[in-house]
Design a protein around this motif. Structure first.
Motif, PDB file in Angstrom:
ATOM      1  N   UNK A 221       0.841  -1.199   0.000  1.00  0.00           N
ATOM      2  CA  UNK A 221       0.000   0.000   0.000  1.00  0.00           C
ATOM      3  C   UNK A 221       0.873   1.245   0.000  1.00  0.00           C
ATOM      4  N   UNK A 222       1.923   1.234   0.793  1.00  0.00           N
ATOM      5  CA  UNK A 222       2.809   2.393   0.860  1.00  0.00           C
ATOM      6  C   UNK A 222       3.416   2.686  -0.504  1.00  0.00           C
TER       7      UNK A 222
ATOM      8  N   UNK B 220       3.576   6.874  -4.928  1.00  0.00           N
ATOM      9  CA  UNK B 220       3.714   7.314  -6.317  1.00  0.00           C
ATOM     10  C   UNK B 220       2.467   8.027  -6.825  1.00  0.00           C
ATOM     11  N   UNK B 221       1.403   8.005  -6.044  1.00  0.00           N
ATOM     12  CA  UNK B 221       0.128   8.547  -6.498  1.00  0.00           C
ATOM     13  C   UNK B 221      -0.305   9.797  -5.739  1.00  0.00           C
ATOM     14  N   UNK B 222       0.603  10.499  -5.118  1.00  0.00           N
ATOM     15  CA  UNK B 222       0.247  11.733  -4.408  1.00  0.00           C
ATOM     16  C   UNK B 222      -0.387  12.698  -5.408  1.00  0.00           C
TER      17      UNK B 222
ATOM     18  N   UNK C 213       5.518   6.204   6.021  1.00  0.00           N
ATOM     19  CA  UNK C 213       5.600   4.738   6.057  1.00  0.00           C
ATOM     20  C   UNK C 213       4.460   4.059   6.815  1.00  0.00           C
ATOM     21  N   UNK C 214       3.744   4.796   7.670  1.00  0.00           N
ATOM     22  CA  UNK C 214       2.691   4.171   8.467  1.00  0.00           C
ATOM     23  C   UNK C 214       1.312   4.753   8.228  1.00  0.00           C
ATOM     24  N   UNK C 215       1.216   5.902   7.581  1.00  0.00           N
ATOM     25  CA  UNK C 215      -0.076   6.568   7.416  1.00  0.00           C
ATOM     26  C   UNK C 215      -0.245   7.131   6.006  1.00  0.00           C
ATOM     27  N   UNK C 216      -1.513   7.208   5.612  1.00  0.00           N
ATOM     28  CA  UNK C 216      -1.912   7.816   4.352  1.00  0.00           C
ATOM     29  C   UNK C 216      -2.811   8.995   4.688  1.00  0.00           C
TER      30      UNK C 216
ATOM     31  N   UNK D 158      -2.165   2.330   7.596  1.00  0.00           N
ATOM     32  CA  UNK D 158      -2.237   1.320   6.549  1.00  0.00           C
ATOM     33  C   UNK D 158      -2.875   0.033   7.058  1.00  0.00           C
ATOM     34  N   UNK D 159      -2.758  -0.256   8.344  1.00  0.00           N
ATOM     35  CA  UNK D 159      -3.368  -1.451   8.911  1.00  0.00           C
ATOM     36  C   UNK D 159      -4.882  -1.389   8.958  1.00  0.00           C
ATOM     37  N   UNK D 160      -5.466  -0.192   8.900  1.00  0.00           N
ATOM     38  CA  UNK D 160      -6.915  -0.040   8.949  1.00  0.00           C
ATOM     39  C   UNK D 160      -7.547  -0.067   7.565  1.00  0.00           C
TER      40      UNK D 160
END
Length: 86
Positions: free
Chosen positions: A6-7, A12-14, A37-40, A73-75
């Motif tokens: 997912x990261x 690459x899609x910002x 690395x842990x959040x979007x 990313x875990x959610x």
């Protein structure tokens, strides 16, 4: 899908519109604002107005829903990249 995929997929899609489904079943639509690395982080888009025809350069209330929302990313259960706004 592993979290690191997912990261790499989102970094690459910002700036692209996405639809995110979480483990709780909620759906969020917006534009990828930032990726760590842990959040979007996405900028939610309000209503069905999209950008209001003004493109990326206009931020005067047409489409932007407010502050960026953060998702671990875990959610996230799925990420769909949108070709256009709804």
């Amino acid at each position: 899908m592993a979290y690191h995929k997912y990261y790499h997929q989102t970094v690459r899609a910002v700036g692209r519109p996405v639809e995110i489904r979480t483990r709780r079943g909620t759906v969020h639509r917006g534009i990828i604002h930032r990726v760590t690395p842990h959040r979007l982080y996405i900028r939610p888009v309000s209503g069905n107005r999209g950008y209001g025809g003004f493109g990326y350069g206009y931020f005067g209330g047409y489409g932007w829903g407010g502050a960026a929302e953060a998702f671990a990313f875990g959610a996230i259960t799925s990420i769909a990249f949108l070709a256009f706004f709804w």
